[in-house]
Motif scaffolding. Structure first.
Motif, PDB file in Angstrom:
ATOM      1  N   UNK A 324      35.148 -65.968  14.287  1.00  0.00           N
ATOM      2  CA  UNK A 324      36.483 -65.684  13.750  1.00  0.00           C
ATOM      3  C   UNK A 324      36.453 -65.450  12.254  1.00  0.00           C
ATOM      4  N   UNK A 482      36.241 -62.807  22.402  1.00  0.00           N
ATOM      5  CA  UNK A 482      37.116 -62.294  21.351  1.00  0.00           C
ATOM      6  C   UNK A 482      36.530 -61.012  20.765  1.00  0.00           C
ATOM      7  N   UNK A 483      37.283 -59.930  20.819  1.00  0.00           N
ATOM      8  CA  UNK A 483      36.753 -58.655  20.323  1.00  0.00           C
ATOM      9  C   UNK A 483      37.454 -58.211  19.046  1.00  0.00           C
ATOM     10  N   UNK A 484      38.314 -59.062  18.503  1.00  0.00           N
ATOM     11  CA  UNK A 484      39.042 -58.681  17.286  1.00  0.00           C
ATOM     12  C   UNK A 484      38.154 -58.756  16.056  1.00  0.00           C
ATOM     13  N   UNK A 485      38.739 -58.477  14.920  1.00  0.00           N
ATOM     14  CA  UNK A 485      37.973 -58.483  13.676  1.00  0.00           C
ATOM     15  C   UNK A 485      37.739 -59.907  13.211  1.00  0.00           C
ATOM     16  N   UNK A 486      36.635 -60.079  12.494  1.00  0.00           N
ATOM     17  CA  UNK A 486      36.394 -61.362  11.830  1.00  0.00           C
ATOM     18  C   UNK A 486      37.098 -61.330  10.490  1.00  0.00           C
TER      19      UNK A 486
ATOM     20  N   UNK B  10      43.182 -51.542  10.167  1.00  0.00           N
ATOM     21  CA  UNK B  10      41.816 -51.237  10.592  1.00  0.00           C
ATOM     22  C   UNK B  10      41.811 -50.702  12.016  1.00  0.00           C
ATOM     23  N   UNK B  11      42.654 -51.288  12.869  1.00  0.00           N
ATOM     24  CA  UNK B  11      42.716 -50.838  14.255  1.00  0.00           C
ATOM     25  C   UNK B  11      43.183 -49.382  14.301  1.00  0.00           C
ATOM     26  N   UNK B  17      34.762 -53.730  14.982  1.00  0.00           N
ATOM     27  CA  UNK B  17      34.253 -54.960  14.359  1.00  0.00           C
ATOM     28  C   UNK B  17      33.020 -55.461  15.087  1.00  0.00           C
ATOM     29  N   UNK B  18      32.372 -56.445  14.481  1.00  0.00           N
ATOM     30  CA  UNK B  18      31.124 -56.979  15.015  1.00  0.00           C
ATOM     31  C   UNK B  18      31.302 -57.552  16.423  1.00  0.00           C
ATOM     32  N   UNK B  19      32.363 -58.341  16.619  1.00  0.00           N
ATOM     33  CA  UNK B  19      32.574 -58.966  17.933  1.00  0.00           C
ATOM     34  C   UNK B  19      32.743 -57.903  19.007  1.00  0.00           C
ATOM     35  N   UNK B  20      33.510 -56.859  18.680  1.00  0.00           N
ATOM     36  CA  UNK B  20      33.790 -55.811  19.665  1.00  0.00           C
ATOM     37  C   UNK B  20      32.511 -55.027  19.937  1.00  0.00           C
ATOM     38  N   UNK B  23      30.332 -57.154  22.286  1.00  0.00           N
ATOM     39  CA  UNK B  23      30.817 -57.347  23.656  1.00  0.00           C
ATOM     40  C   UNK B  23      30.976 -56.040  24.407  1.00  0.00           C
ATOM     41  N   UNK B  24      31.646 -55.068  23.767  1.00  0.00           N
ATOM     42  CA  UNK B  24      32.050 -53.890  24.524  1.00  0.00           C
ATOM     43  C   UNK B  24      31.034 -52.766  24.482  1.00  0.00           C
TER      44      UNK B  24
END
Lengths: 501, 318
Positions: A324, A482-486, B10-11, B17-20, B23-24
């Motif tokens: 996060x 969670x795929x949102x931005x950090x 940003x969206x 982002x890194x998390x996306x 995962x995706x």
């Protein structure tokens, strides 16, 4: 679809965790917050009698289960030298039973019990049997009838008749009838007998008034009147007793408080002390067959688990900080291990020690890099160096009178050595800046994890309600999707947001 | 706010982002069993050789400590070479030797190193210092690509390379990475290298960043960064696109150098390419990746995929 299955799994875990925790709280009374205190009364009954030399047998009626008090049966004791002691459960009330084949001279027996004050504790009262017509002799019978004839028309219920009887019995001057009756009867039995004569279920009971530190107390008579579905308690001199928190009913269903066979000049007195204990300590004493809590372990292992059970919380903090917030750390879960060590030291002393040792080891490591060693040998060398530094620090700080310097020994040495190695490589490869960023990031995460792991509530819940870790697991599972931005990415990608399309 | 961008902003710009990414894209499109193909450069070289994808020539590979002792004799025959760990990451453990001076070797940034230092590096590589998880590793000695003349004025301390993000075989975004003094010649943006965003349709510069700030000239040599055009852009994209067929990795970063003689050479591949390329291009990856996903059912060949990219990914670029 896939997303929902995750949410569902997490919801199930949370429900299970909280459900089991609430059930265990209700079942075993383990408190949900730390340091919830309860008053515990320690009561001692002392029986004295002069033994005649024949086989001696003493029976002491024990207090029944009652509202507001929880008997800690484990803490009950009645051992007296030379006497056999058993608890007799055959009668309407439990009785302590002492026996000795031959006893001579002055004898003293002790019975001890612990009671927990618990205003929430309620038992269903045992209803009275058939009311037996109280028997009054000759002139008393007439007087009793007249008293009742006088009061019955003025009352509507058992309670109002009892109220009026107690009031009449305490009004000076007494009416002629009552004063006659009082000559032959004690107040409490008289009132219950009169009530019985009017067809109302009432009985004389004996109770102990609880006052901290009192000794040589005796039981006092009270009257219980059955109204609808509960026993009402009456002080024969003062009337209805509403608040029973300081009164312990001792004898309700048996004819006598104590019986002595083979002795004379017997008496029983009571002394009591109260103390405040944590509810946790008490709950442990109530053993539940389904309780699989960590309290069943030996004390030393419990201490160990108190630390270990906070680890998942620390892991959650790392997940939050990395996914996060986006803090970079050197070594994924190294910060949790540092936090674990900080829990055993003090925060400041631990941090200072850590920075000193790692800093000094980094300096020595720069010399090691000139020796051109294989990796495993270099780490092993660092382990030795770190241990030497820790020893030096402990000795020097102890000599200087800084006991907190000893805290450094709680840090896992091999982890420290690896940290030094990673930091040093980072330093050589990516420059001092990156090494500082990751070092500071690790310390930040470690301190955050420490702050959360050291919260008394967190430690309490983690140890006493291990099932709550299912909730931690659920949170980690959700964060894992969670795929949102950090947070730090919002800064990193700032130039992109600024530019026009 | 001056320090943080709003997530909605940003969206809107399609920033991934890194998390996306993890995962995706990485987790969903890259099979774990294919990772060693790109994480181990020796395997990559074998694979590329079989498929006919050009890479710098492998001169030596060492996986045992005793082999290190025999190395100086071989290295003395060479004027230029690159030493890298087979399983390194983030550009760590790479040594570029661009020349000789007496008994010593000259690094690409002009520093001198002796044979002892090179042997130590080889020892470190073999013992796993630079590999993921500290596993024992192999050291690779390969030929040094010759800097293409058009980069000669721009390159500082190292050969510039071009990073292409390839999604399901479609090149979707590219940037030129230039080493600086600040990055010690390394091509990693977070170490201070310059990222020049390249238009995926033409291979021309769309802007340059260093340390997250837009720049127009190279800070070390003043070279203009706003009028760069990569030669043989189609050939370069074809090379990148073929990497998908070879590895089967759906979300791939290809690092390509342009050799003065041999043209585009594949340097290495990355199964978790970084996101800084978005900053260099001033554009998010999202719309481009979506454009590819919308076409996924076609499973076309290399030429069609490259043509789709040169055509601007169905309007996603621009």
């Amino acid at each position: 679809m896939e997303r929902w299955s995750y949410v569902l799994a997490a919801a199930l875990l949370v429900t299970a965790g909280i459900g089991v925790a609430v059930y265990r709280h209700a079942d075993t009374g383990v408190p949900l917050v730390p340091d919830e205190d309860r008053t515990v009364w320690q009561i001692e009954a002392r029986i004295e009698f002069l033994a005649t030399g024949e086989p001696a047998e003493v029976l002491l009626t024990l207090p029944p289960e009652q509202d507001g008090f929880l008997v800690l049966y484990q803490a009950e004791s009645g051992a007296s030298p030379g006497f056999g002691f058993t608890i007799d459960r055959t009668g309407p009330q439990r009785r302590a039973h002492w026996t000795k084949r031959s006893a001579t001279g002055q004898q003293t027996l002790f019975y001890q019990m612990d009671l927990v004050e618990d205003p929430q504790y309620r038992i269903s009262p045992d209803p009275p049997g058939d009311v037996r017509e109280a028997h009054f002799d000759g002139p008393y019978a007439t007087a009793a009838s007249e008293v009742l004839n006088d009061l019955l028309p003025k009352s509507t219920s058992a309670k109002s008749l009892a109220d009026q009887l107690v009031q009449a019995a305490n009004t000076r001057p007494l009416s002629q009838n009552l004063s006659l009756l009082r000559q032959g009867h004690a107040p409490a039995p008289l009132i219950s007998a009169l009530l019985n004569r009017a067809g109302i279920a009432a009985r004389t009971v004996k109770a102990l008034r609880l006052e901290d530190g009192r000794r040589h107390q005796r039981l006092r008579d009270y009257v219980q009147v059955w109204q609808e579905d509960a026993w009402l308690l009456y002080d024969p001199r003062r009337g209805r007793v509403e608040e029973t928190g300081e009164l312990l009913l001792w004898q309700t269903g048996t004819p006598s408080v104590f019986d002595v066979v083979g002795g004379s000049r017997s008496q029983v007195t009571f002394s009591m002390t109260s103390q405040v204990r944590s509810a946790l300590g008490l709950s442990r004493l109530r053993d539940s067959p389904f309780d699989i809590s960590l309290h069943n372990l030996p004390i030393a292992e419990q201490g160990m688990f108190k630390l270990i059970m906070t680890l998942p919380v620390g892991a959650l903090v790392v997940v939050i900080m990395r996914l996060l917030v986006g803090v970079r750390t050197s070594g994924t879960f190294m910060p949790v291990l540092i936090a674990l060590a900080l829990l055993q030291t003090e925060l400041l002393a631990g941090l200072v020690g850590l920075v000193l040792v790692v800093g000094a080891a980094l300096l020595l490591r720069s010399y090691l890099s000139a020796l051109n060693l294989l990796l495993v040998a270099r780490i092993a060398t660092l382990v030795v160096v770190v241990i030497a530094l820790v020893m030096l620090m402990a000795v020097v700080s102890y000599r200087l009178g800084l006991i907190s310097g000893l805290a450094i020994t709680f840090f896992p040495m091999v982890i420290l050595a690896w940290t030094v190695e990673r930091m040093s490589i980072l330093w050589e490869e990516e420059g001092a800046g990156e090494a500082m960023i990751q070092g500071a990031g690790s310390l930040l995460v470690a301190v955050c994890a420490y702050l959360v792991m050291s919260l008394p509530l967190v430690r309490h819940l983690a140890f006493n309600f291990p099932e709550l870790h299912l909730c931690v697991l659920a949170a980690i599972l959700l964060l894992g999707r969670y795929t949102g931005y950090r947070l730090l990415e919002l800064h990193r990608f700032l130039p992109l947001a600024r530019r026009g399309p | 706010m001056s320090w943080l961008a709003a997530p909605s902003e940003l969206r809107e710009r399609g920033v991934v982002g890194m998390n996306r990414r993890n995962l995706e894209f990485v987790a969903r499109h890259n099979r774990r069993t294919a990772y060693p193909l790109v994480d181990n450069k020796l395997l990559t070289k074998r694979l590329a050789a079989k498929a006919g994808i050009p890479m710098p020539e492998l001169i030596l590979d060492l996986s045992h400590q005793f082999e290190v002792e025999a190395v100086p004799a071989r290295l003395n025959e060479l004027d230029e070479f690159v030493i890298k760990p087979a399983q390194g990451s983030g550009g760590r453990g790479i040594l570029v030797i661009a020349g000789r001076e007496g008994g010593r070797f000259v690094k690409s940034n002009g520093e001198r190193v002796n044979i002892q230092q090179i042997k130590r590096l080889l020892t470190n590589i073999i013992s796993g210092l630079y590999s993921l998880g500290g596993r024992t590793d192999s050291a690779i000695v390969e030929s040094l690509a010759k800097t293409h003349e058009m980069f000669a004025s721009m390159s500082v301390d190292g050969v510039p390379d071009i990073r292409v993000i390839v999604f399901q075989g479609y090149p979707v975004m590219a940037m030129l990475r230039l080493g600086t003094h600040a990055s010690d010649g390394k091509a990693n943006l977070h170490q201070g290298a310059i990222g020049v965003g390249l238009d995926i349709r033409t291979g021309t510069s769309v802007g340059a960043v260093q340390h997250n700030r837009a720049i127009t000239r190279h800070p070390d040599n003043g070279a203009h960064l706003d009028d760069i055009g990569i030669p043989d852009w189609r050939g370069l994209l074809r090379l990148a696109s073929r990497c998908f067929d070879v590895t089967g990795l759906g979300y791939l970063g290809c690092d390509i150098v342009i050799d003065a003689n041999a043209g585009p050479l594949l340097l290495e591949m990355n199964a978790r390419p970084g996101l800084a390329i978005q900053i260099a291009n001033g554009s998010g990856l999202d719309s481009r990746l979506e454009a590819v996903l919308a076409r996924e059912a076609f499973a076309p060949g290399v030429d069609e995929r490259v043509a789709f990219a040169l055509d601007g990914l169905a309007g996603a670029v621009g």
